[in-house]
Design a protein around this motif. Structure first.
Motif, PDB file in Angstrom:
ATOM      1  N   GLU A 244       0.789  -1.222   0.000  1.00  0.00           N
ATOM      2  CA  GLU A 244       0.000   0.000   0.000  1.00  0.00           C
ATOM      3  C   GLU A 244       0.832   1.288   0.000  1.00  0.00           C
ATOM      4  OE1 GLU A 244      -2.990   0.019   3.033  1.00  0.00           O
ATOM      5  OE2 GLU A 244      -3.438  -2.108   2.807  1.00  0.00           O
ATOM      6  N   ILE A 245       1.861   1.334   0.832  1.00  0.00           N
ATOM      7  CA  ILE A 245       2.590   2.592   1.004  1.00  0.00           C
ATOM      8  C   ILE A 245       3.565   2.862  -0.137  1.00  0.00           C
ATOM      9  CG2 ILE A 245       4.180   3.859   2.503  1.00  0.00           C
ATOM     10  CD1 ILE A 245       2.871   2.514   4.883  1.00  0.00           C
ATOM     11  N   ILE A 246       4.290   1.856  -0.562  1.00  0.00           N
ATOM     12  CA  ILE A 246       5.235   2.060  -1.669  1.00  0.00           C
ATOM     13  C   ILE A 246       4.530   2.553  -2.934  1.00  0.00           C
ATOM     14  CG2 ILE A 246       6.756   0.856  -3.292  1.00  0.00           C
ATOM     15  CD1 ILE A 246       7.948  -0.642  -0.961  1.00  0.00           C
ATOM     16  N   PRO A 247       3.352   1.990  -3.307  1.00  0.00           N
ATOM     17  CA  PRO A 247       2.645   2.548  -4.466  1.00  0.00           C
ATOM     18  C   PRO A 247       2.261   4.025  -4.283  1.00  0.00           C
ATOM     19  CG  PRO A 247       1.832   0.356  -3.999  1.00  0.00           C
ATOM     20  CD  PRO A 247       2.724   0.726  -2.853  1.00  0.00           C
ATOM     21  N   LEU A 248       1.889   4.408  -3.056  1.00  0.00           N
ATOM     22  CA  LEU A 248       1.569   5.811  -2.793  1.00  0.00           C
ATOM     23  C   LEU A 248       2.807   6.688  -2.950  1.00  0.00           C
ATOM     24  CD1 LEU A 248      -0.756   5.475   0.343  1.00  0.00           C
ATOM     25  CD2 LEU A 248      -1.441   6.167  -1.963  1.00  0.00           C
ATOM     26  N   GLN A 249       3.938   6.212  -2.450  1.00  0.00           N
ATOM     27  CA  GLN A 249       5.181   6.957  -2.608  1.00  0.00           C
ATOM     28  C   GLN A 249       5.537   7.122  -4.083  1.00  0.00           C
ATOM     29  OE1 GLN A 249       7.805   4.455  -0.377  1.00  0.00           O
ATOM     30  NE2 GLN A 249       7.315   5.387   1.598  1.00  0.00           N
ATOM     31  N   SER A 250       5.387   6.044  -4.821  1.00  0.00           N
ATOM     32  CA  SER A 250       5.709   6.080  -6.255  1.00  0.00           C
ATOM     33  C   SER A 250       4.830   7.093  -6.980  1.00  0.00           C
ATOM     34  CB  SER A 250       5.526   4.689  -6.876  1.00  0.00           C
ATOM     35  OG  SER A 250       6.405   3.756  -6.278  1.00  0.00           O
ATOM     36  N   ALA A 251       3.549   7.113  -6.632  1.00  0.00           N
ATOM     37  CA  ALA A 251       2.626   8.064  -7.261  1.00  0.00           C
ATOM     38  C   ALA A 251       3.007   9.500  -6.913  1.00  0.00           C
ATOM     39  CB  ALA A 251       1.195   7.768  -6.814  1.00  0.00           C
ATOM     40  N   LEU A 252       3.417   9.723  -5.667  1.00  0.00           N
ATOM     41  CA  LEU A 252       3.816  11.067  -5.236  1.00  0.00           C
ATOM     42  C   LEU A 252       5.058  11.535  -5.978  1.00  0.00           C
ATOM     43  CD1 LEU A 252       3.850  13.576  -3.437  1.00  0.00           C
ATOM     44  CD2 LEU A 252       4.974  12.194  -1.665  1.00  0.00           C
ATOM     45  N   PHE A 253       6.083  10.709  -6.023  1.00  0.00           N
ATOM     46  CA  PHE A 253       7.328  11.117  -6.672  1.00  0.00           C
ATOM     47  C   PHE A 253       7.152  11.250  -8.191  1.00  0.00           C
ATOM     48  CE2 PHE A 253       9.189   9.056  -2.766  1.00  0.00           C
ATOM     49  CZ  PHE A 253       9.528  10.265  -2.169  1.00  0.00           C
ATOM     50  N   LYS A 254       6.248  10.447  -8.743  1.00  0.00           N
ATOM     51  CA  LYS A 254       5.930  10.567 -10.171  1.00  0.00           C
ATOM     52  C   LYS A 254       5.260  11.903 -10.445  1.00  0.00           C
ATOM     53  CE  LYS A 254       3.534   8.189 -13.943  1.00  0.00           C
ATOM     54  NZ  LYS A 254       2.690   7.020 -14.307  1.00  0.00           N
ATOM     55  N   LYS A 255       4.356  12.306  -9.545  1.00  0.00           N
ATOM     56  CA  LYS A 255       3.664  13.593  -9.705  1.00  0.00           C
ATOM     57  C   LYS A 255       4.650  14.750  -9.545  1.00  0.00           C
ATOM     58  CE  LYS A 255      -0.263  15.836 -10.249  1.00  0.00           C
ATOM     59  NZ  LYS A 255      -1.324  15.776  -9.221  1.00  0.00           N
ATOM     60  N   ILE A 256       5.556  14.636  -8.592  1.00  0.00           N
ATOM     61  CA  ILE A 256       6.576  15.676  -8.391  1.00  0.00           C
ATOM     62  C   ILE A 256       7.396  15.862  -9.664  1.00  0.00           C
ATOM     63  CG2 ILE A 256       8.728  16.219  -7.165  1.00  0.00           C
ATOM     64  CD1 ILE A 256       7.505  14.928  -4.678  1.00  0.00           C
TER      65      ILE A 256
ATOM     66  N   SER B 286      13.902  -0.287   6.264  1.00  0.00           N
ATOM     67  CA  SER B 286      14.456   0.973   6.766  1.00  0.00           C
ATOM     68  C   SER B 286      15.069   1.822   5.657  1.00  0.00           C
ATOM     69  CB  SER B 286      15.503   0.695   7.843  1.00  0.00           C
ATOM     70  OG  SER B 286      16.573  -0.080   7.319  1.00  0.00           O
ATOM     71  N   VAL B 287      15.709   1.184   4.683  1.00  0.00           N
ATOM     72  CA  VAL B 287      16.387   1.947   3.626  1.00  0.00           C
ATOM     73  C   VAL B 287      15.378   2.700   2.771  1.00  0.00           C
ATOM     74  CG1 VAL B 287      17.820   1.797   1.551  1.00  0.00           C
ATOM     75  CG2 VAL B 287      18.382   0.415   3.557  1.00  0.00           C
ATOM     76  N   THR B 288      14.347   2.000   2.299  1.00  0.00           N
ATOM     77  CA  THR B 288      13.348   2.665   1.454  1.00  0.00           C
ATOM     78  C   THR B 288      12.526   3.676   2.254  1.00  0.00           C
ATOM     79  OG1 THR B 288      11.462   2.311  -0.015  1.00  0.00           O
ATOM     80  CG2 THR B 288      11.657   0.808   1.834  1.00  0.00           C
ATOM     81  N   PHE B 289      12.259   3.377   3.529  1.00  0.00           N
ATOM     82  CA  PHE B 289      11.527   4.297   4.390  1.00  0.00           C
ATOM     83  C   PHE B 289      12.308   5.599   4.549  1.00  0.00           C
ATOM     84  CE2 PHE B 289      10.518   6.188   8.466  1.00  0.00           C
ATOM     85  CZ  PHE B 289       9.138   6.107   8.556  1.00  0.00           C
ATOM     86  N   CYS B 290      13.567   5.487   4.932  1.00  0.00           N
ATOM     87  CA  CYS B 290      14.396   6.675   5.169  1.00  0.00           C
ATOM     88  C   CYS B 290      14.671   7.440   3.877  1.00  0.00           C
ATOM     89  CB  CYS B 290      15.708   6.272   5.843  1.00  0.00           C
ATOM     90  SG  CYS B 290      15.512   5.713   7.549  1.00  0.00           S
ATOM     91  N   ASP B 291      14.829   6.714   2.786  1.00  0.00           N
ATOM     92  CA  ASP B 291      15.082   7.377   1.501  1.00  0.00           C
ATOM     93  C   ASP B 291      13.884   8.240   1.097  1.00  0.00           C
ATOM     94  OD1 ASP B 291      16.660   7.681  -1.029  1.00  0.00           O
ATOM     95  OD2 ASP B 291      14.889   6.717  -1.870  1.00  0.00           O
ATOM     96  N   SER B 292      12.683   7.704   1.275  1.00  0.00           N
ATOM     97  CA  SER B 292      11.475   8.454   0.915  1.00  0.00           C
ATOM     98  C   SER B 292      11.299   9.685   1.799  1.00  0.00           C
ATOM     99  CB  SER B 292      10.238   7.552   1.033  1.00  0.00           C
ATOM    100  OG  SER B 292      10.320   6.486   0.115  1.00  0.00           O
ATOM    101  N   ILE B 293      11.467   9.498   3.099  1.00  0.00           N
ATOM    102  CA  ILE B 293      11.303  10.635   4.020  1.00  0.00           C
ATOM    103  C   ILE B 293      12.385  11.687   3.774  1.00  0.00           C
ATOM    104  CG2 ILE B 293      11.381  11.354   6.440  1.00  0.00           C
ATOM    105  CD1 ILE B 293       8.799   9.982   5.638  1.00  0.00           C
ATOM    106  N   SER B 294      13.608  11.256   3.502  1.00  0.00           N
ATOM    107  CA  SER B 294      14.710  12.201   3.256  1.00  0.00           C
ATOM    108  C   SER B 294      14.369  13.141   2.104  1.00  0.00           C
ATOM    109  CB  SER B 294      15.998  11.445   2.951  1.00  0.00           C
ATOM    110  OG  SER B 294      16.441  10.722   4.080  1.00  0.00           O
ATOM    111  N   LYS B 295      13.751  12.610   1.061  1.00  0.00           N
ATOM    112  CA  LYS B 295      13.397  13.428  -0.099  1.00  0.00           C
ATOM    113  C   LYS B 295      12.320  14.457   0.234  1.00  0.00           C
ATOM    114  CE  LYS B 295      14.502   9.780  -3.432  1.00  0.00           C
ATOM    115  NZ  LYS B 295      13.937   8.819  -4.428  1.00  0.00           N
ATOM    116  N   LEU B 296      11.499  14.144   1.226  1.00  0.00           N
ATOM    117  CA  LEU B 296      10.380  15.022   1.576  1.00  0.00           C
ATOM    118  C   LEU B 296      10.675  15.950   2.755  1.00  0.00           C
ATOM    119  CD1 LEU B 296       7.509  12.379   1.289  1.00  0.00           C
ATOM    120  CD2 LEU B 296       8.192  14.067  -0.428  1.00  0.00           C
ATOM    121  N   LEU B 297      11.850  15.828   3.346  1.00  0.00           N
ATOM    122  CA  LEU B 297      12.191  16.619   4.532  1.00  0.00           C
ATOM    123  C   LEU B 297      12.089  18.131   4.336  1.00  0.00           C
ATOM    124  CD1 LEU B 297      15.180  14.661   6.143  1.00  0.00           C
ATOM    125  CD2 LEU B 297      12.844  14.913   7.023  1.00  0.00           C
TER     126      LEU B 297
END
Length: 217
Positions: A66-78, A148-159
């Motif tokens: 559920e969450i990874i697809p949401l992240q992908s959609a967000l970064f695609k929109k960005i 942890s790697v994908t979690f931190c990578d996603s949050i780092s981009k949005l910080l």
């Protein structure tokens, strides 16, 4: 009177061993009760651990489905909307503290409105996920190895947007807390690997010296 005294003496001598037996039985019962309490505690601990592992497994699976697809959609929109606010901002992580120098370009700030829906959906899901681990219901150390790697990578981009949003505000607190825990641990592991590699290289170095004439004399 002598007869009564004799009976009392007999009772006294008999009561001595009887009290010892009673005390022994009482101690035995106390020991049994203590063992039962410890067994119950161990059973409770095992049950709690089992439940924690179950919840952890469920949340890790949810993150992937559920969450990874949401992240992908967000970064695609960005990317499609050419929102450069995040790349034009500067983030500093030091001493377990976060700070940012946000992008001051008004056009880029206005573009953030184009990704509001995807951003909110992603962060709400990540917050719901994170609260299981920051509350201790799920085991964050086990989940750390998986995501942890994908979690931190996603949050780092949005910080660049998360830091001003959460500074002094009760927003996405579990997400930010889990990020700092995992980010710090990842950094430590990375430094330990670098240290081990450096020590290995140092061991392999063949140090040579040239002694001046007469120094061995």
């Amino acid at each position: 009177m002598p007869e009564i005294r004799g009976v009392l003496e007999i009772i006294y001598f008999i009561s001595g061993p009887a009290l010892v037996v009673i005390a022994y039985l009482a101690l035995s019962q106390i020991k049994v009760a203590k063992q039962q309490i410890e067994a119950q505690r161990e059973t409770t601990r095992i049950a709690a651990k089992r439940d924690s592992l179950r919840v952890t497994s469920e949340q890790v699976a949810k993150y992937g489905s559920e969450i990874i697809p949401l992240q992908s959609a967000l970064f695609k929109k960005i990317k499609s909307e050419e929102v450069n606010y995040f790349t034009k901002s500067k983030v500093t992580i030091a001493d377990n503290k976060l700070s940012t120098t946000p992008c001051a370009d008004k056009k880029e700030i206005e573009k953030l409105g184009l990704i509001t829906q995807e951003f909110v959906s992603t962060m709400n899901s990540m917050e719901g996920f994170s609260v299981y681990f920051t509350s201790g219901v799920a085991d964050e150390e086990i989940a750390f190895r998986s995501i942890s790697v994908t979690f931190c990578d996603s949050i780092s981009k949005l910080l660049p947007l998360l830091i001003p949003m959460t500074d002094g505000e009760n927003r996405f607190t579990s997400t930010m807390k889990l990020f700092m825990i995992w980010h710090t641990r990842l950094q430590k592991e990375n430094m330990e690997k670098q240290k081990a590699n450096l020590e290995e290289k140092l061991k392999s170095q063949n140090i040579q010296t040239i002694r001046p004439f007469g120094s061995d004399a």
